[in-house]
Write a protein that holds these residues in place. Structure first.
Motif, PDB file in Angstrom:
ATOM      1  N   GLY A   1       0.828  -1.195   0.000  1.00 24.41           N
ATOM      2  CA  GLY A   1       0.000   0.000   0.000  1.00 24.41           C
ATOM      3  C   GLY A   1       0.862   1.244   0.000  1.00 24.41           C
ATOM      4  N   GLY A   2       0.246   2.382  -0.304  1.00 24.76           N
ATOM      5  CA  GLY A   2       1.021   3.621  -0.341  1.00 24.76           C
ATOM      6  C   GLY A   2       0.150   4.810  -0.689  1.00 24.76           C
ATOM      7  N   PHE A   3       0.742   5.773  -1.386  1.00 26.73           N
ATOM      8  CA  PHE A   3       0.034   7.012  -1.731  1.00 26.73           C
ATOM      9  C   PHE A   3       0.181   7.284  -3.223  1.00 26.73           C
ATOM     10  CE2 PHE A   3       4.371   8.188  -0.742  1.00 26.73           C
ATOM     11  CZ  PHE A   3       4.708   9.100  -1.727  1.00 26.73           C
TER      12      PHE A   3
ATOM     13  N   ASN B   1      -3.402   4.038  -2.050  1.00 27.29           N
ATOM     14  CA  ASN B   1      -3.630   2.857  -2.875  1.00 27.29           C
ATOM     15  C   ASN B   1      -3.376   1.589  -2.074  1.00 27.29           C
ATOM     16  OD1 ASN B   1      -0.898   1.434  -3.604  1.00 27.29           O
ATOM     17  ND2 ASN B   1      -0.458   3.639  -3.798  1.00 27.29           N
ATOM     18  N   ILE B   2      -4.009   0.495  -2.500  1.00 26.84           N
ATOM     19  CA  ILE B   2      -3.779  -0.854  -1.992  1.00 26.84           C
ATOM     20  C   ILE B   2      -3.516  -1.759  -3.192  1.00 26.84           C
ATOM     21  CG2 ILE B   2      -4.776  -2.823  -0.778  1.00 26.84           C
ATOM     22  CD1 ILE B   2      -6.450  -0.899   0.841  1.00 26.84           C
ATOM     23  N   THR B   3      -2.469  -2.567  -3.117  1.00 27.32           N
ATOM     24  CA  THR B   3      -2.072  -3.429  -4.231  1.00 27.32           C
ATOM     25  C   THR B   3      -1.856  -4.851  -3.730  1.00 27.32           C
ATOM     26  OG1 THR B   3      -0.964  -1.558  -5.293  1.00 27.32           O
ATOM     27  CG2 THR B   3      -0.407  -3.761  -6.096  1.00 27.32           C
TER      28      THR B   3
ATOM     29  N   MET C   1       3.402 -10.968 -13.175  1.00 24.92           N
ATOM     30  CA  MET C   1       2.463 -10.759 -12.083  1.00 24.92           C
ATOM     31  C   MET C   1       1.093 -10.380 -12.623  1.00 24.92           C
ATOM     32  SD  MET C   1       4.323 -11.291  -9.394  1.00 24.92           S
ATOM     33  CE  MET C   1       3.179 -10.697  -8.151  1.00 24.92           C
ATOM     34  N   LEU C   2       0.051 -10.912 -11.965  1.00 24.55           N
ATOM     35  CA  LEU C   2      -1.327 -10.453 -12.157  1.00 24.55           C
ATOM     36  C   LEU C   2      -1.668  -9.603 -10.937  1.00 24.55           C
ATOM     37  CD1 LEU C   2      -4.049 -10.516 -13.688  1.00 24.55           C
ATOM     38  CD2 LEU C   2      -4.616 -12.561 -12.346  1.00 24.55           C
ATOM     39  N   GLU C   3      -1.859  -8.285 -11.150  1.00 23.14           N
ATOM     40  CA  GLU C   3      -1.999  -7.344 -10.034  1.00 23.14           C
ATOM     41  C   GLU C   3      -3.387  -6.694 -10.026  1.00 23.14           C
ATOM     42  OE1 GLU C   3       2.545  -5.799  -9.282  1.00 23.14           O
ATOM     43  OE2 GLU C   3       1.292  -4.677 -10.689  1.00 23.14           O
TER      44      GLU C   3
END
Length: 294
Positions: free
Chosen positions: A104-106, A122-124, A138-140
């Motif tokens: 996660g981040g901004f 954001n959340i990933t 990767m599937l993100e």
């Protein structure tokens, strides 16, 4: 009369001497036969032992020489465990090639999109397949929550607003020095993006629990518009791999930044009867994410 007694005495003496001689001869014969008798006794015993071993060889008794040798304590001579399969380089099955991430981040808008979207978070999460030590796919999934600028909110006649972006993308990841605990990598990809712009107003609503009911003020969506489109991203980052118990750890912490371009169309609309609102094409932001990769 005397001669008769003498004769009788002489005969008894002769008989006594003859008996004594016979006894001595028997003892001598027994002594001389002892070694031979010992050999005669021991020979059958030895022969029976040999026959017993021969009989055991002809039966179904297991052959102990065919049993595997015990493993060496220091692991020499071909151990049964090989930790090289953990790195995804060879062997270990499909599971050893799978990789996961969560973070996660901004987000910060670029100058082109700052009139239509502002800062947020954001959340990933992602999962993928590692082809070798350098390359993975990767599937993100990413969720972005940003605010709407005050000018757009004022045009709509609302008091608040937000932009939500959901995405599902395929992103190759290339590690430049995967054998080092400090690794630099490049990534990027393309996928599906859904963008929803919502406008909110505070309204009073009834709120109840098991023990209490009351009236609270909450921001309620009073108008929105949305779009579905493609988008792409490109960026890079740095990761630090943890050692693990045996120096073969797979978990690492990463920090990355990407340039994201959501190919959203330009929109001029009156969302749910609100004021006329205009939003420019494309949504360009820079997500910065920190997380864990396995």
């Amino acid at each position: 009369m005397i001669s008769v007694r003498y004769t009788t005495l002489a005969g008894r003496t002769a008989l006594l001497c003859a008996g004594l001689a016979f006894s001595l001869g028997s003892a001598s014969a027994q002594l001389s036969m002892t070694p031979e008798s010992s050999s005669a006794v021991s020979a059958p015993a030895a022969e029976s032992s040999s026959n017993a071993l021969q009989l055991g060889a002809d039966t179904d008794m297991p052959d102990l020489s065919a049993l595997p040798a015990a493993p060496s304590p220091n692991g020499a001579g071909g151990g049964q465990y090989d930790n090289r399969s953990r790195g995804g380089g060879g062997g270990g099955g499909i599971r050893s090639h799978l990789t996961y991430e969560v973070g996660g981040g901004f987000n910060a808008p670029t100058s082109d999109s700052s009139p239509y979207i502002t800062w947020g978070g954001n959340i990933t999460v992602g999962a993928g397949y590692r082809f070798n030590k350098n390359l993975a796919l990767m599937l993100e999934y990413q969720f972005i929550d940003d605010k709407v600028p005050g000018q757009i909110i004022a045009e709509a006649g609302a008091t608040g607003g937000n932009d939500h972006i959901w995405s599902l993308t395929l992103d190759p990841v290339y590690d430049f020095n995967p054998k080092s605990s400090i690794n630099f990598y490049a990534t990027g990809g393309y996928g599906f993006y859904r963008k929803v712009t919502s406008f909110t107003d505070p309204q009073q609503q009834q709120y109840c629990t098991y023990f209490y009911c009351g009236v609270v003020t909450q921001n309620v969506t009073v108008g929105h518009f949305s779009s579905n489109q493609g988008g792409w991203n490109i960026g890079g980052g740095m990761s630090h791999r943890f050692g693990g118990w045996n120096g073969d750890g797979k978990m690492s912490i990463f920090a990355e930044a990407r340039y994201l371009d959501v190919l959203s169309p330009a929109i001029t609309t009156q969302p749910n009867g609100l004021g006329t609102t205009a939003v420019g094409a494309d949504t360009k932001i820079i997500p910065v994410t920190v997380g864990l990769r396995f």
